[in-house]
Design a protein around this motif. Structure first.
Motif, PDB file in Angstrom:
ATOM      1  N   SER A  25       0.844  -1.199   0.000  1.00  0.00           N
ATOM      2  CA  SER A  25       0.000   0.000   0.000  1.00  0.00           C
ATOM      3  C   SER A  25       0.878   1.247   0.000  1.00  0.00           C
ATOM      4  O   SER A  25       1.849   1.326   0.765  1.00  0.00           O
ATOM      5  CB  SER A  25      -0.907   0.024   1.237  1.00  0.00           C
ATOM      6  N   PRO A  26       0.550   2.241  -0.842  1.00  0.00           N
ATOM      7  CA  PRO A  26       1.288   3.511  -0.818  1.00  0.00           C
ATOM      8  C   PRO A  26       0.774   4.412   0.293  1.00  0.00           C
ATOM      9  O   PRO A  26      -0.322   4.217   0.828  1.00  0.00           O
ATOM     10  CB  PRO A  26       0.984   4.110  -2.190  1.00  0.00           C
ATOM     11  N   GLY A  27       1.577   5.426   0.640  1.00  0.00           N
ATOM     12  CA  GLY A  27       1.148   6.346   1.673  1.00  0.00           C
ATOM     13  C   GLY A  27       1.946   7.631   1.657  1.00  0.00           C
ATOM     14  O   GLY A  27       2.875   7.811   0.859  1.00  0.00           O
ATOM     15  N   ILE A  28       1.582   8.547   2.529  1.00  0.00           N
ATOM     16  CA  ILE A  28       2.276   9.822   2.686  1.00  0.00           C
ATOM     17  C   ILE A  28       2.635   9.988   4.156  1.00  0.00           C
ATOM     18  O   ILE A  28       2.000   9.408   5.046  1.00  0.00           O
ATOM     19  CB  ILE A  28       1.426  11.009   2.201  1.00  0.00           C
ATOM     20  N   ARG A  29       3.665  10.810   4.434  1.00  0.00           N
ATOM     21  CA  ARG A  29       4.075  11.042   5.812  1.00  0.00           C
ATOM     22  C   ARG A  29       4.622  12.456   5.958  1.00  0.00           C
ATOM     23  O   ARG A  29       5.109  13.052   4.985  1.00  0.00           O
ATOM     24  CB  ARG A  29       5.115  10.014   6.265  1.00  0.00           C
ATOM     25  N   GLY A  30       4.544  12.988   7.152  1.00  0.00           N
ATOM     26  CA  GLY A  30       5.072  14.317   7.415  1.00  0.00           C
ATOM     27  C   GLY A  30       5.033  14.626   8.893  1.00  0.00           C
ATOM     28  O   GLY A  30       4.379  13.923   9.676  1.00  0.00           O
ATOM     29  N   GLY A  31       5.764  15.688   9.274  1.00  0.00           N
ATOM     30  CA  GLY A  31       5.755  16.039  10.676  1.00  0.00           C
ATOM     31  C   GLY A  31       6.842  17.020  11.050  1.00  0.00           C
ATOM     32  O   GLY A  31       7.404  17.732  10.200  1.00  0.00           O
ATOM     33  N   LEU A  32       7.156  17.045  12.338  1.00  0.00           N
ATOM     34  CA  LEU A  32       8.070  18.005  12.937  1.00  0.00           C
ATOM     35  C   LEU A  32       9.462  17.410  13.104  1.00  0.00           C
ATOM     36  O   LEU A  32       9.607  16.299  13.621  1.00  0.00           O
ATOM     37  CB  LEU A  32       7.534  18.439  14.306  1.00  0.00           C
ATOM     38  N   ASN A  33      10.486  18.151  12.665  1.00  0.00           N
ATOM     39  CA  ASN A  33      11.882  17.842  12.948  1.00  0.00           C
ATOM     40  C   ASN A  33      12.394  18.733  14.072  1.00  0.00           C
ATOM     41  O   ASN A  33      12.207  19.951  14.031  1.00  0.00           O
ATOM     42  CB  ASN A  33      12.778  18.092  11.718  1.00  0.00           C
ATOM     43  N   LEU A  34      13.047  18.141  15.062  1.00  0.00           N
ATOM     44  CA  LEU A  34      13.828  18.872  16.055  1.00  0.00           C
ATOM     45  C   LEU A  34      15.261  18.395  15.898  1.00  0.00           C
ATOM     46  O   LEU A  34      15.623  17.321  16.374  1.00  0.00           O
ATOM     47  CB  LEU A  34      13.309  18.606  17.477  1.00  0.00           C
ATOM     48  N   VAL A 192      18.405  14.008  14.863  1.00  0.00           N
ATOM     49  CA  VAL A 192      17.055  14.537  14.629  1.00  0.00           C
ATOM     50  C   VAL A 192      16.024  13.751  15.432  1.00  0.00           C
ATOM     51  O   VAL A 192      16.006  12.521  15.397  1.00  0.00           O
ATOM     52  CB  VAL A 192      16.663  14.472  13.133  1.00  0.00           C
ATOM     53  N   LEU A 193      15.173  14.458  16.157  1.00  0.00           N
ATOM     54  CA  LEU A 193      13.958  13.898  16.723  1.00  0.00           C
ATOM     55  C   LEU A 193      12.806  14.220  15.768  1.00  0.00           C
ATOM     56  O   LEU A 193      12.664  15.376  15.344  1.00  0.00           O
ATOM     57  CB  LEU A 193      13.660  14.500  18.094  1.00  0.00           C
ATOM     58  N   GLN A 194      12.009  13.211  15.441  1.00  0.00           N
ATOM     59  CA  GLN A 194      10.899  13.403  14.510  1.00  0.00           C
ATOM     60  C   GLN A 194       9.590  12.977  15.160  1.00  0.00           C
ATOM     61  O   GLN A 194       9.498  11.889  15.736  1.00  0.00           O
ATOM     62  CB  GLN A 194      11.118  12.600  13.221  1.00  0.00           C
ATOM     63  N   PHE A 195       8.595  13.839  15.076  1.00  0.00           N
ATOM     64  CA  PHE A 195       7.251  13.526  15.558  1.00  0.00           C
ATOM     65  C   PHE A 195       6.291  13.786  14.400  1.00  0.00           C
ATOM     66  O   PHE A 195       6.224  14.901  13.883  1.00  0.00           O
ATOM     67  CB  PHE A 195       6.881  14.407  16.750  1.00  0.00           C
ATOM     68  N   GLY A 196       5.571  12.748  13.992  1.00  0.00           N
ATOM     69  CA  GLY A 196       4.727  12.956  12.824  1.00  0.00           C
ATOM     70  C   GLY A 196       3.630  11.933  12.664  1.00  0.00           C
ATOM     71  O   GLY A 196       3.427  11.046  13.503  1.00  0.00           O
TER      72      GLY A 196
END
Length: 204
Positions: A25-34, A192-196
């Motif tokens: 299955s395809p998908g998209i992702r995104g979020g915050l980089n610290l 990098v901390l990532q929250f998404g």
């Protein structure tokens, strides 16, 4: 001969059954980089974003392999001396920018086949831009990184994740050996901390 044919037939059926259980299955992702860079003056976390796409290859309810391509804006808060530090110049606050297209793949392990999972995997980061030229520096064009994290997936395809991404290559290409008084504890690495969130489209 019959036994060999029977064994081959059973193996073929088993392989076909296994393949039939794989869901792509395809998908998209995104979020915050610290993000931050190790061993720079007055380094602090810089907030920015990441965005990209993914392909979820679900082998069973316990294990998923997820290739990803992501645009990731990284770097660090820091300071620099506009001139010779020996002249008692005052350091100036700045934001170091390092932006990458990352090609990665994470393995996801779902506990009990439910929504909670842990993940880990490598990524190849290809630099697209930076602002180091204004300070007289030129970071190399690639980085290798390792990613680890946790997440929770809902039945509707929505996933919430927290990740930590550790760069493995000095941003100027040093390898930890003494180069004119440049030592290992001065190596500059991406962190990098990532929250998404991500969303996986259901494919029939």
């Amino acid at each position: 001969m019959r036994k060999i044919s029977l064994i081959a037939f059973v193996l073929l059926i088993g392989l076909a059954t296994t393949q039939a259980q794989v869901k792509v299955s395809p998908g998209i992702r995104g979020g915050l980089n610290l993000s931050t860079l190790t061993n720079i003056d007055d380094n602090g976390m810089k907030s920015d974003y990441y965005i990209g796409g993914l392909v979820e290859i679900k082998f069973n309810k316990y294990f998923t392999l997820q290739p990803e391509i992501t645009y990731s804006r990284q770097g660090s808060d820091g300071s620099y001396f506009d001139g010779n530090p020996g002249q008692n110049t005052i350091p100036k606050d700045t934001k170091y920018e390092l932006n990458y297209v990352t090609l990665g793949a994470v393995a996801k392990f779902n506990f009990g086949g439910q929504g909670f999972h842990v993940l880990a995997g490598p990524s190849l980061d290809i630099k697209t831009s930076d602002n180091f030229g204004r300070y007289g520096y030129d970071p190399i064009g690639t980085d290798l990184a390792f990613v680890g994290g946790i997440g929770y997936s809902l039945p509707n395809g929505l996933t919430f994740e927290a990740r930590f991404k550790q760069g493995l290559i000095d941003i100027y290409g040093y390898d930890g050996i003494d180069y004119d008084d440049y030592y290992y504890d001065q190596v500059i690495l991406n962190q990098v901390l990532q929250f998404g969130i991500s969303y996986t489209f259901k494919v029939k």
